[in-house]
Design a protein around this motif. Sequence first.
Motif, PDB file in Angstrom:
ATOM      1  N   ALA A  81      -4.092  -2.167  -5.253  1.00  0.00           N
ATOM      2  CA  ALA A  81      -2.781  -1.828  -5.492  1.00  0.00           C
ATOM      3  C   ALA A  81      -2.262  -0.613  -4.707  1.00  0.00           C
ATOM      4  O   ALA A  81      -1.235  -0.258  -4.388  1.00  0.00           O
ATOM      5  CB  ALA A  81      -2.450  -1.490  -6.940  1.00  0.00           C
ATOM      6  N   ALA A  82      -3.522   0.190  -4.660  1.00  0.00           N
ATOM      7  CA  ALA A  82      -3.127   1.414  -3.841  1.00  0.00           C
ATOM      8  C   ALA A  82      -2.912   1.319  -2.324  1.00  0.00           C
ATOM      9  O   ALA A  82      -2.168   2.061  -1.867  1.00  0.00           O
ATOM     10  CB  ALA A  82      -4.261   2.546  -3.994  1.00  0.00           C
ATOM     11  N   GLN A  83      -3.476   0.109  -1.844  1.00  0.00           N
ATOM     12  CA  GLN A  83      -3.306  -0.182  -0.286  1.00  0.00           C
ATOM     13  C   GLN A  83      -1.813  -0.348  -0.026  1.00  0.00           C
ATOM     14  O   GLN A  83      -1.311   0.023   1.140  1.00  0.00           O
ATOM     15  CB  GLN A  83      -4.261  -1.193  -0.040  1.00  0.00           C
ATOM     16  CG  GLN A  83      -5.486  -1.078  -0.408  1.00  0.00           C
ATOM     17  CD  GLN A  83      -6.259   0.218   0.273  1.00  0.00           C
ATOM     18  OE1 GLN A  83      -6.131   0.419   1.476  1.00  0.00           O
ATOM     19  NE2 GLN A  83      -7.111   0.775  -0.363  1.00  0.00           N
ATOM     20  N   SER A  84      -0.997  -0.881  -0.950  1.00  0.00           N
ATOM     21  CA  SER A  84       0.380  -1.287  -0.607  1.00  0.00           C
ATOM     22  C   SER A  84       1.368  -0.032  -1.155  1.00  0.00           C
ATOM     23  O   SER A  84       2.548  -0.272  -0.879  1.00  0.00           O
ATOM     24  CB  SER A  84       0.679  -2.635  -1.435  1.00  0.00           C
ATOM     25  OG  SER A  84       0.543  -2.447  -2.912  1.00  0.00           O
ATOM     26  N   GLN A  85       0.825   0.874  -1.642  1.00  0.00           N
ATOM     27  CA  GLN A  85       1.670   2.132  -2.024  1.00  0.00           C
ATOM     28  C   GLN A  85       1.666   3.076  -0.683  1.00  0.00           C
ATOM     29  O   GLN A  85       1.101   3.286  -0.046  1.00  0.00           O
ATOM     30  CB  GLN A  85       1.108   2.810  -3.225  1.00  0.00           C
ATOM     31  CG  GLN A  85       0.868   1.829  -4.521  1.00  0.00           C
ATOM     32  CD  GLN A  85       0.291   2.742  -5.716  1.00  0.00           C
ATOM     33  OE1 GLN A  85       0.098   3.993  -5.494  1.00  0.00           O
ATOM     34  NE2 GLN A  85       0.006   2.078  -6.615  1.00  0.00           N
ATOM     35  N   PRO A  86       2.790   3.635  -0.735  1.00  0.00           N
ATOM     36  CA  PRO A  86       3.312   4.852   0.394  1.00  0.00           C
ATOM     37  C   PRO A  86       2.445   6.090   0.055  1.00  0.00           C
ATOM     38  O   PRO A  86       2.219   6.143  -1.415  1.00  0.00           O
ATOM     39  CB  PRO A  86       4.646   5.092   0.150  1.00  0.00           C
ATOM     40  CG  PRO A  86       5.157   4.663  -1.315  1.00  0.00           C
ATOM     41  CD  PRO A  86       4.426   3.510  -1.642  1.00  0.00           C
ATOM     42  N   ILE A  87       1.797   6.315   0.754  1.00  0.00           N
ATOM     43  CA  ILE A  87       1.066   7.905   0.497  1.00  0.00           C
ATOM     44  C   ILE A  87       1.780   8.862   0.116  1.00  0.00           C
ATOM     45  O   ILE A  87       2.814   9.267   0.472  1.00  0.00           O
ATOM     46  CB  ILE A  87       0.160   8.272   1.906  1.00  0.00           C
ATOM     47  CG1 ILE A  87      -0.606   7.285   2.322  1.00  0.00           C
ATOM     48  CG2 ILE A  87      -0.321   9.829   1.563  1.00  0.00           C
ATOM     49  CD1 ILE A  87      -2.123   7.184   1.630  1.00  0.00           C
ATOM     50  N   ASN A  88       1.409   9.543  -1.370  1.00  0.00           N
ATOM     51  CA  ASN A  88       1.874  10.444  -1.876  1.00  0.00           C
ATOM     52  C   ASN A  88       0.832  11.520  -2.464  1.00  0.00           C
ATOM     53  O   ASN A  88      -0.378  11.250  -2.281  1.00  0.00           O
ATOM     54  CB  ASN A  88       2.777   9.944  -3.008  1.00  0.00           C
ATOM     55  CG  ASN A  88       2.194   9.253  -4.044  1.00  0.00           C
ATOM     56  OD1 ASN A  88       1.207   9.634  -4.626  1.00  0.00           O
ATOM     57  ND2 ASN A  88       2.889   8.137  -4.350  1.00  0.00           N
ATOM     58  N   ASP A  89       1.213  12.485  -2.738  1.00  0.00           N
ATOM     59  CA  ASP A  89       0.585  13.692  -3.373  1.00  0.00           C
ATOM     60  C   ASP A  89      -0.514  13.044  -4.303  1.00  0.00           C
ATOM     61  O   ASP A  89      -1.610  13.463  -4.369  1.00  0.00           O
ATOM     62  CB  ASP A  89       1.141  14.758  -3.462  1.00  0.00           C
ATOM     63  CG  ASP A  89       1.581  15.519  -2.343  1.00  0.00           C
ATOM     64  OD1 ASP A  89       1.477  15.277  -1.320  1.00  0.00           O
ATOM     65  OD2 ASP A  89       2.745  16.326  -2.844  1.00  0.00           O
ATOM     66  N   ASN A  90       0.005  12.606  -5.422  1.00  0.00           N
ATOM     67  CA  ASN A  90      -0.732  11.943  -6.571  1.00  0.00           C
ATOM     68  C   ASN A  90      -1.819  11.033  -6.022  1.00  0.00           C
ATOM     69  O   ASN A  90      -3.010  11.109  -6.619  1.00  0.00           O
ATOM     70  CB  ASN A  90       0.200  11.329  -7.408  1.00  0.00           C
ATOM     71  CG  ASN A  90       1.071  12.258  -8.464  1.00  0.00           C
ATOM     72  OD1 ASN A  90       0.634  13.537  -8.497  1.00  0.00           O
ATOM     73  ND2 ASN A  90       2.221  11.799  -8.852  1.00  0.00           N
ATOM     74  N   LEU A  91      -1.539  10.255  -5.192  1.00  0.00           N
ATOM     75  CA  LEU A  91      -2.464   9.026  -4.630  1.00  0.00           C
ATOM     76  C   LEU A  91      -3.648   9.940  -3.866  1.00  0.00           C
ATOM     77  O   LEU A  91      -4.595   9.541  -4.281  1.00  0.00           O
ATOM     78  CB  LEU A  91      -1.766   8.250  -3.701  1.00  0.00           C
ATOM     79  CG  LEU A  91      -2.538   6.957  -3.354  1.00  0.00           C
ATOM     80  CD1 LEU A  91      -1.760   5.878  -3.070  1.00  0.00           C
ATOM     81  CD2 LEU A  91      -3.593   7.272  -2.148  1.00  0.00           C
ATOM     82  N   VAL A  92      -3.312  10.789  -2.982  1.00  0.00           N
ATOM     83  CA  VAL A  92      -4.144  11.632  -2.061  1.00  0.00           C
ATOM     84  C   VAL A  92      -5.142  12.190  -3.354  1.00  0.00           C
ATOM     85  O   VAL A  92      -6.454  12.462  -3.440  1.00  0.00           O
ATOM     86  CB  VAL A  92      -3.571  12.575  -1.340  1.00  0.00           C
ATOM     87  CG1 VAL A  92      -4.760  13.502  -0.500  1.00  0.00           C
ATOM     88  CG2 VAL A  92      -2.834  11.675  -0.361  1.00  0.00           C
ATOM     89  N   VAL A  93      -4.653  12.932  -4.253  1.00  0.00           N
ATOM     90  CA  VAL A  93      -5.309  13.851  -4.994  1.00  0.00           C
ATOM     91  C   VAL A  93      -6.142  13.016  -6.077  1.00  0.00           C
ATOM     92  O   VAL A  93      -7.380  13.403  -6.441  1.00  0.00           O
ATOM     93  CB  VAL A  93      -4.593  14.745  -5.923  1.00  0.00           C
ATOM     94  CG1 VAL A  93      -5.028  15.496  -7.254  1.00  0.00           C
ATOM     95  CG2 VAL A  93      -3.792  15.677  -5.158  1.00  0.00           C
TER      96      VAL A  93
END
Length: 413
Positions: A220-232
């Motif tokens: 699921a993360a692969q199709s999400q736009p990169i944002n601060d929450n995902l990176v953290v």
Amino acid sequence: MTEELLVSVDGHIVEPPDLFLTRLPKHLRDRAIWEENLEIAPLGPDGRTQFRKLHTPGFEGWTNSAYPHFDGSPNTGRPERILQDMDSEGVRAQVMHPNLSFFGLYSDDHELSLAHARVYNDYVAETFSPHRARIAPTAPIPMTDVDDAVAEINRVAGLGLRAILLPAVSPIPYHSRELDRVWSAAQANGMTVTFHVATGGVKVSRAASPTLRGLMLTVAAQSQPINDNLVVDRIVFAATQQSLAPQQIIASLVGGGVTERFPDLHFVLVEFNANWLVSFMAAMDKAWTLGVGQDRDFWVGLWDDNRPEDDQPGMAQVFKLNERWPYPLRPSDYVRRQIHVSFQEDPVALACRHITGLSTLVWGVDYPHPEGTFRRTREAIAAQFQGVSAEDRAAILGGTTAKLFGLEAPIAV
């Protein structure tokens, strides 16, 4: 420069897709692990067409690209092809673990897990026995029944297997004295004990196992736009959560006195990487050492006005526990003596090798998995081992593993 031949502690045997459908007891075959080959129209920009789809409780529908041999053809799992792949990388010998079998070996259904383990162990013993100098299969042992675990250890030793494979997450804590019979059987048979990442904790009544749920979050993360929450979240998971399982295993083995009671037994943690090991060893020692600047007589707690001043069970000398380590060696000494942690690409672990101890680090290809280095092993080694002495290279890249598993030692060519 003279190039070493390598001994990998981390390879995987791609089992026949119908192995368990044909060999399990008949009343269990409707719950057997099996894979179907999927040939589809090109998927994605690289045009993948060959996939394998898994069927088993907790992992139903898990699908991944078919693993290739060095020449690009689909991996068959046959010994002669594995040896060709090893030769293409300069890998002289290899410890090999299950592949699809992982999904059914360590569930809460003991009968089902043990049946899969026995079928797998029989298969690898008969298939790879002519190649024991170069390939050492590990024997999976379910931990849902201690009597059966001991019996299977003794049985596979009789088949000529030299190592057992236990789940990273066990239904019985590894520091439980109940497991001393397991450790005794392994030590008596001269076997090395291995643990592999992402194994155990499967409940057959649940549609998705913890590993499958983790996979779906990753997808699921692969199709999400990169944002601060995902990176953290990704950083925190990589830096903390991934090392919890191996740290729990080591804490249990060392803190529970297993390494003290069974000094000839060696434990290998496979595919956990090892950059966390140096700080964990330091933390274990710190927990049981009174620091030079610490006041041993410092009291802290909750005062009870209803009790006499000389009877205050809620108060304690807070640092005194640091001096009560129950075993003759420090925690880190047991790690250096008996614990080994594998990595594929981990320059931080290499940089800390003189602190953790050279023998604690063992190397693996993770053949034929994509997160490993298969088909680019020499490049990965060259990038990591710059400035590492020839003696240290020889130990980490094969010498320690060869000794532990009785494989052909790496030699100069």
